[in-house]
Write a protein that holds these residues in place. Structure first.
Motif, PDB file in Angstrom:
ATOM      1  N   SER A 190      12.645  35.636 -44.360  1.00  0.00           N
ATOM      2  CA  SER A 190      12.011  34.362 -44.626  1.00  0.00           C
ATOM      3  C   SER A 190      11.880  33.529 -43.366  1.00  0.00           C
ATOM      4  O   SER A 190      10.817  32.831 -43.305  1.00  0.00           O
ATOM      5  N   ILE A 191      12.609  33.831 -42.544  1.00  0.00           N
ATOM      6  CA  ILE A 191      12.393  33.109 -41.030  1.00  0.00           C
ATOM      7  C   ILE A 191      11.299  33.421 -40.537  1.00  0.00           C
ATOM      8  O   ILE A 191      10.258  32.933 -39.823  1.00  0.00           O
ATOM      9  N   GLY A 192      11.192  35.091 -40.397  1.00  0.00           N
ATOM     10  CA  GLY A 192      10.054  35.515 -39.851  1.00  0.00           C
ATOM     11  C   GLY A 192       8.839  35.258 -40.596  1.00  0.00           C
ATOM     12  O   GLY A 192       7.698  34.932 -39.858  1.00  0.00           O
ATOM     13  N   LEU A 193       8.915  34.750 -42.127  1.00  0.00           N
ATOM     14  CA  LEU A 193       7.610  34.417 -42.642  1.00  0.00           C
ATOM     15  C   LEU A 193       7.306  32.979 -42.193  1.00  0.00           C
ATOM     16  O   LEU A 193       5.856  32.580 -42.171  1.00  0.00           O
ATOM     17  N   ALA A 194       8.185  32.150 -41.947  1.00  0.00           N
ATOM     18  CA  ALA A 194       8.145  30.852 -41.523  1.00  0.00           C
ATOM     19  C   ALA A 194       7.679  30.428 -40.085  1.00  0.00           C
ATOM     20  O   ALA A 194       6.869  29.756 -39.673  1.00  0.00           O
TER      21      ALA A 194
ATOM     22  N   TYR B 170      -0.941  38.468 -39.824  1.00  0.00           N
ATOM     23  CA  TYR B 170      -0.576  39.985 -39.996  1.00  0.00           C
ATOM     24  C   TYR B 170       0.860  40.347 -39.467  1.00  0.00           C
ATOM     25  O   TYR B 170       1.551  41.140 -39.696  1.00  0.00           O
ATOM     26  N   MET B 171       1.375  39.315 -38.534  1.00  0.00           N
ATOM     27  CA  MET B 171       2.658  39.367 -38.214  1.00  0.00           C
ATOM     28  C   MET B 171       3.750  38.861 -39.316  1.00  0.00           C
ATOM     29  O   MET B 171       4.853  39.364 -39.504  1.00  0.00           O
ATOM     30  N   ARG B 172       3.182  37.702 -39.859  1.00  0.00           N
ATOM     31  CA  ARG B 172       4.020  37.123 -40.981  1.00  0.00           C
ATOM     32  C   ARG B 172       4.355  38.257 -42.279  1.00  0.00           C
ATOM     33  O   ARG B 172       5.126  38.238 -42.904  1.00  0.00           O
ATOM     34  N   LEU B 173       3.333  39.017 -42.344  1.00  0.00           N
ATOM     35  CA  LEU B 173       3.426  39.918 -43.405  1.00  0.00           C
ATOM     36  C   LEU B 173       4.729  41.113 -43.255  1.00  0.00           C
ATOM     37  O   LEU B 173       5.100  41.310 -44.038  1.00  0.00           O
TER      38      LEU B 173
END
Lengths: 89, 135
Positions: free
Chosen positions: B31-35, B41-44
């Motif tokens: 979720s930190i990566g998502l935020a 494309y990186m958030r996915l």
């Protein structure tokens, strides 16, 4: 040991739910919002499962199963709408 | 509420605690990566890999918890796990395809455009352009 770890795990999942909510509200493109909503669904399933352990009852898992089903159907419908312009052709 | 936990052997209790804590940490990482990631494309990457693993570990810990001496393993829990592992890659693929179709902006330092590969697929460019003109 599980009794001490359970509130910590719930707190960590709540934090990740907040991060997903941030992406859902902020997302520059609509597809970011769809991704945030999908991740919110997946994390909500984990929160419900942890709540089931906390209450020592598996009654609540039906709600988690429902969220898993409806979340997937919703994500597929939204992306299908974005790609095709229609949900059911 | 947690009175039954004393009946578990120590190593099983430790295993459940490790699965729950590790799963929560990995899901938080996703979720930190998502935020925090800069473009879609990186958030996915974050939620589709890390969150699925984290929630899977949590579900496994819960399965051991309920399977050993509590109410017994429930059918719903196995169904949730199977369904989650079957649908997470499908929904990630659909979202990536929708992003490529919409030509969502990528970071400037990306080598090439992400949707170049999509246009090179046989029959895709024609079908997408015809569907745009028809509908």
């Amino acid at each position: 040991m599980t009794a001490t770890v359970l509130p910590i795990a719930l707190a960590l999942f709540s934090l990740s739910l907040l991060l997903n909510l941030y992406r859902l509200l902020r997302g520059p493109d609509i597809i970011d919002r769809i991704l945030g909503l999908d991740t919110l669904n997946v994390n909500a399933i984990a929160v419900i499962v942890l709540g089931g352990i906390y209450m020592d009852s598996s009654l609540i898992f039906e709600a988690a199963l429902l969220i898993a089903l409806m979340g997937f159907v919703g994500t597929v419908a939204m992306t299908k709408y974005l790609v095709r312009g229609d949900v059911i052709e | 509420m947690m009175d039954g936990s004393m009946a578990l052997p120590f190593w099983l209790d430790a295993l459940i605690a490790l699965l729950l804590l590790g799963g929560a940490l990995v899901a938080l990482l996703g979720s930190i990566g998502l935020a925090r990631m800069p473009d879609f494309y990186m958030r996915l990457h974050g939620p589709t890999k890390a969150s699925t693993l984290g929630v899977g570990a949590t579900l496994l810990g819960s399965m051991i918890w309920f399977g050993v001496g509590h109410e017994g393993l429930s059918v719903q829990e196995i169904l949730i796990t199977v369904f989650l592992f079957a649908t997470a890659p499908v929904s990630a693929h659909m979202m990536a395809r929708a992003a490529l179709h919409r030509r969502v902006a990528c970071r400037e330092r990306t080598h090439g455009e992400p949707w170049d590969e999509m246009d090179r697929l046989p029959g895709y460019a024609e079908s997408s352009s015809s569907s745009d003109s028809q509908r």
